[in-house]
Every structure is written in C-alpha cells, then in structure tokens.
Write an enzyme that holds these catalytic residues in place. Structure first.
Site, PDB file in Angstrom:
ATOM      1  N   SER A 143       0.684  -1.149   0.015  1.00 18.43           N
ATOM      2  CA  SER A 143       0.057   0.090   0.064  1.00 18.43           C
ATOM      3  C   SER A 143       0.659   1.300   0.091  1.00 18.43           C
ATOM      4  O   SER A 143       1.980   1.189   0.447  1.00 18.43           O
ATOM      5  CB  SER A 143      -0.753   0.097   1.365  1.00 18.43           C
ATOM      6  OG  SER A 143      -1.549   1.255   1.403  1.00 18.43           O
ATOM      7  N   TYR A 156      -0.785  -0.553  10.433  1.00 20.08           N
ATOM      8  CA  TYR A 156      -1.060  -1.175   8.966  1.00 20.08           C
ATOM      9  C   TYR A 156       0.123  -0.563   8.181  1.00 20.08           C
ATOM     10  O   TYR A 156       0.553  -1.440   7.431  1.00 20.08           O
ATOM     11  CB  TYR A 156      -2.460  -0.691   8.699  1.00 20.08           C
ATOM     12  CG  TYR A 156      -2.791  -0.992   7.113  1.00 20.08           C
ATOM     13  CD1 TYR A 156      -3.205  -2.063   6.939  1.00 20.08           C
ATOM     14  CD2 TYR A 156      -2.877   0.025   6.238  1.00 20.08           C
ATOM     15  CE1 TYR A 156      -3.506  -2.577   5.388  1.00 20.08           C
ATOM     16  CE2 TYR A 156      -3.052  -0.441   4.681  1.00 20.08           C
ATOM     17  CZ  TYR A 156      -3.407  -1.416   4.470  1.00 20.08           C
ATOM     18  OH  TYR A 156      -3.735  -1.726   3.319  1.00 20.08           O
ATOM     19  N   LYS A 160       2.837  -2.825   5.794  1.00 22.18           N
ATOM     20  CA  LYS A 160       2.760  -2.729   4.392  1.00 22.18           C
ATOM     21  C   LYS A 160       4.283  -2.218   3.925  1.00 22.18           C
ATOM     22  O   LYS A 160       4.689  -2.459   3.062  1.00 22.18           O
ATOM     23  CB  LYS A 160       2.064  -1.401   4.102  1.00 22.18           C
ATOM     24  CG  LYS A 160       0.506  -2.163   4.069  1.00 22.18           C
ATOM     25  CD  LYS A 160       0.120  -3.342   3.282  1.00 22.18           C
ATOM     26  CE  LYS A 160      -1.165  -3.921   3.509  1.00 22.18           C
ATOM     27  NZ  LYS A 160      -1.266  -5.277   2.407  1.00 22.18           N
TER      28      LYS A 160
HETATM   29  P1  NAP Z   1     -11.257  -6.596   0.135  1.00 19.89           P
HETATM   30  O1  NAP Z   1     -12.044  -6.043  -0.977  1.00 19.89           O
HETATM   31  O2  NAP Z   1     -11.790  -6.033   1.393  1.00 19.89           O
HETATM   32  O3  NAP Z   1     -10.924  -8.109  -0.062  1.00 19.89           O
HETATM   33  C1  NAP Z   1     -10.216  -8.745   0.792  1.00 19.89           C
HETATM   34  C2  NAP Z   1      -9.863 -10.408   0.446  1.00 19.89           C
HETATM   35  O4  NAP Z   1      -9.197 -10.748   1.166  1.00 19.89           O
HETATM   36  C3  NAP Z   1     -11.260 -10.642   0.134  1.00 19.89           C
HETATM   37  O5  NAP Z   1     -11.361 -11.770  -0.572  1.00 19.89           O
HETATM   38  C4  NAP Z   1     -11.205 -11.486   1.559  1.00 19.89           C
HETATM   39  O6  NAP Z   1     -12.165 -12.813   1.635  1.00 19.89           O
HETATM   40  C5  NAP Z   1      -9.769 -11.857   1.747  1.00 19.89           C
HETATM   41  N1  NAP Z   1      -9.103 -11.916   3.370  1.00 19.89           N
HETATM   42  C6  NAP Z   1      -9.574 -11.203   4.401  1.00 19.89           C
HETATM   43  N2  NAP Z   1      -8.951 -11.620   5.552  1.00 19.89           N
HETATM   44  C7  NAP Z   1      -8.221 -12.825   4.936  1.00 19.89           C
HETATM   45  C8  NAP Z   1      -7.721 -13.854   5.519  1.00 19.89           C
HETATM   46  N3  NAP Z   1      -7.049 -13.766   6.849  1.00 19.89           N
HETATM   47  N4  NAP Z   1      -7.046 -14.927   4.860  1.00 19.89           N
HETATM   48  C9  NAP Z   1      -7.470 -15.005   3.680  1.00 19.89           C
HETATM   49  N5  NAP Z   1      -8.166 -14.126   2.887  1.00 19.89           N
HETATM   50  C10 NAP Z   1      -8.542 -12.917   3.586  1.00 19.89           C
HETATM   51  O7  NAP Z   1      -9.928  -5.793  -0.064  1.00 19.89           O
HETATM   52  P2  NAP Z   1      -8.966  -5.020  -0.846  1.00 19.89           P
HETATM   53  O8  NAP Z   1      -9.082  -3.627  -0.771  1.00 19.89           O
HETATM   54  O9  NAP Z   1      -8.980  -5.716  -2.229  1.00 19.89           O
HETATM   55  O10 NAP Z   1      -7.417  -5.612  -0.551  1.00 19.89           O
HETATM   56  C11 NAP Z   1      -6.767  -6.146  -0.874  1.00 19.89           C
HETATM   57  C12 NAP Z   1      -5.296  -5.823  -0.844  1.00 19.89           C
HETATM   58  O11 NAP Z   1      -4.925  -4.500  -1.185  1.00 19.89           O
HETATM   59  C13 NAP Z   1      -4.915  -5.739   0.603  1.00 19.89           C
HETATM   60  O12 NAP Z   1      -3.635  -6.284   0.879  1.00 19.89           O
HETATM   61  C14 NAP Z   1      -4.775  -4.155   1.165  1.00 19.89           C
HETATM   62  O13 NAP Z   1      -3.860  -3.831   2.249  1.00 19.89           O
HETATM   63  C15 NAP Z   1      -4.455  -3.556  -0.210  1.00 19.89           C
HETATM   64  N6  NAP Z   1      -4.617  -2.369  -0.407  1.00 19.89           N
HETATM   65  C16 NAP Z   1      -5.959  -1.982  -0.510  1.00 19.89           C
HETATM   66  C17 NAP Z   1      -6.567  -0.641  -0.600  1.00 19.89           C
HETATM   67  C18 NAP Z   1      -7.640  -0.040  -0.935  1.00 19.89           C
HETATM   68  O14 NAP Z   1      -7.856   1.059  -0.971  1.00 19.89           O
HETATM   69  N7  NAP Z   1      -8.747  -0.779  -1.143  1.00 19.89           N
HETATM   70  C19 NAP Z   1      -5.164   0.481  -0.751  1.00 19.89           C
HETATM   71  C20 NAP Z   1      -4.108   0.126  -0.815  1.00 19.89           C
HETATM   72  C21 NAP Z   1      -3.756  -1.512  -0.566  1.00 19.89           C
HETATM   73  P3  NAP Z   1     -12.796 -13.626   2.838  1.00 19.89           P
HETATM   74  O15 NAP Z   1     -13.256 -12.573   3.675  1.00 19.89           O
HETATM   75  O16 NAP Z   1     -13.768 -14.568   2.294  1.00 19.89           O
HETATM   76  O17 NAP Z   1     -11.495 -14.144   3.604  1.00 19.89           O
END
Ligand code: NAP
Length: 254
Positions: A143, A156, A160
C-alpha cells in the site's frame, strides 16, 4: 509479451476486491488460477465467472494467518495442475483505526501476522515448488501507506512497509534460481476494505481533488499491473515497488 499461458497462479484474498480483479486478469492472460479466501462459496463464485469467460480456475479456502492452510493452498495448485509459477500475496487485514498508543496487542499481532508473516510463510512454502516449475514470480500487494506516516493507520502502514522489505529480500534470495519478486502499492481503491474512506463524501472529494487523474482507483486498475509484473515484459524487473495511485503521492501538498 503479456501472455501467461501455461502458468499456474495462486492469489490470496481473491474472492473480492483487488485480488478478484487480479485473478480475473491473470486468467484472461492465460494463467490457470487458484482463487482463495476464508470463504469457499465466495471463491467458487469467482471461479464460475472466470470459467464463463473461458478461463481455468479452482477455489481453495485459506486463511492466510494459518500456516497449514497456506501449505494446503500450495498443494492444491500442484495436485490440480502439477506446477506453480505465480504467487500473489494480496490478502491483508486492518482491525484497528486510531492512534497507535491506544492499540491492543491482539490487534497488533493480527495485523503483523496476517499482513507480513503470512506472506513470509507463503513465499517460503511456494518458492521451492516455483523453482521446480521452471521459474516464476512473487507479487506482494502492499500500500502507499507503507511509505507514509499516519495518525490512524500506523501499524497497518508498518506492516505494508515490511512488505516492501520482504519483496526486496525475496528478489535477492530467489533471483539466482529464476524467481522474481515485486510489490504493488495501491492508493485508495474502491473495495470493501476501504469503504469507510470512500463512503465519507468529504474525504472522497478531497482525495479526488488531490489525485492528478481526479478519481479513486477501481480494483480493475490493478489487474493488468499484476499481469505485467508476472509476464515476460517484466523479466528484468525484480525487488521493486510499483505505485498505482493515480499520482496522489507525487503531487505537491495543497
Ligand atoms: P477487500 O475487497 O476487503 O478484499 C479482501 C480479500 O481478502 C477478500 O477476498 C477476503 O475474503 C480476503 N481475506 C481477508 N482476510 C483474509 C485472511 N485472513 N485470509 C485469507 N483471505 C482473507 O480488500 P482489498 O481492498 O481488495 O485489499 C486487497 C489488498 O490491497 C490488501 O493487501 C490491502 O491492504 C491492499 N490495499 C487496498 C487498498 C484499498 O484502498 N482498497 C489500498 C492499498 C492497499 P474473505 O473475507 O472471504 O476471507
């Protein structure tokens, strides 16, 4: 140059959000993909979507905080397709929003275990199998928070930043054996994870105004980036972090 035909990819946290977009983009590029999260049903839905589009995929439940489940994930890819080339460490958690001084140890451990140790475990388990499969690459989803201090997302951000460092070490350790490692650092992307941020109208407007491309990201903005990093086009790129944030972190402060 971007073809992934013949490659097998595991993507953690791919039932929704960024992981789902990466799984679908990799399948479209020809990879056979393992869709994974804690909820098998939700993964199965993504598998059906991929198959409808002509791709190959399986669903495997895996909580990344559990080492045995990560081993099972690697085994499932090998048992199904006999090889493993791409590992995308995407799943991450953030159970706490507020100053670090008020954070409980349980929340600290949960963040570090799910966001850092899980990636360390999965790459260690998968690396030897990826070498046996003829090479491949690790992609760690970090991130822009790993590059910034924060009054509310401090640990967090620490997790990262550790992902950046993990990526550099993976690049050095596995490069001589034909594996590359790169990190993706997204800005604000419209997913469930960041809902509290983009549902706040004032904050959303501020981010949009401060972002050169004048919008927040969509999960699909990350799919092609991951395909690129896994593909031959990125054959000479390793140990790097690619920022995918619409330019928000290069803009001068208002
Ligand atoms: P999301 O839409 O909430 O999706 C998260 C995914 O991870 C879901 O498939 C969830 O499914 C799974 N998950 C959560 N906890 C888990 C665990 N303990 N074991 C296995 N699977 C797990 O999140 P996202 O925004 O796509 O985030 C994905 C990545 O991008 C993360 O690393 C996050 O830090 C990074 N990121 C996101 C943003 C943003 O603005 N969205 C910005 C920077 C970085 P289940 O609930 O079924 O397990």
């Amino acid at each position: 140059m971007f073809d992934l035909t013949g490659q097998v990819a595991i993507i953690t946290g791919s039932s929704r959000g960024i992981g789902r977009a990466i799984a679908k983009a990799m399948a479209k590029a020809g990879a056979r993909v393992v869709v994974s999260s804690r909820k098998l049903d939700a993964c199965q839905t993504v598998v059906e979507e991929i198959r409808k589009e002509g791709g190959e995929a399986i669903a495997v439940a895996c909580n990344v905080a559990e080492k045995a489940q990560l081993q099972n994930l690697v085994d499932a890819a090998l048992q199904t397709w006999g090889r493993l080339n791409i590992v995308v460490c995407n799943a991450a958690v953030n159970p706490y929003f507020g100053p670090m001084v008020g954070m409980k140890d349980e929340a600290y451990d949960k963040i570090m275990n799910s966001n850092v140790r899980s990636n360390f475990w999965l790459c260690n388990l998968a690396g030897p199998r990826m070498v046996e499969s003829g090479g491949g690459s690790f992609i760690i989803v970090s991130s822009i928070g790993g590059n910034q201090g924060s009054a509310t997302l401090g640990v967090y951000g620490m997790s990262k930043a550790a992902d950046y460092a993990l990526t550099r070490n993976l690049a050095i350790e596995w490069g001589p054996q034909g594996l590359r490692a790169n990190c993706i650092a997204p800005g604000l992307i419209k997913t469930d994870f960041s809902r509290a941020l983009w549902e706040n109208e004032k904050l959303l407007a501020n981010v949009e105004r401060g972002t050169p491309v004048r919008r927040i990201g969509q999960p699909e903005d990350l799919g092609g980036v991951a395909v690129f990093l896994a593909s031959k086009s990125a054959a000479y790129i390793t140990g790097q972090t690619l920022v995918v944030d619409g330019g928000i972190t290069v803009k001068e402060p208002a």
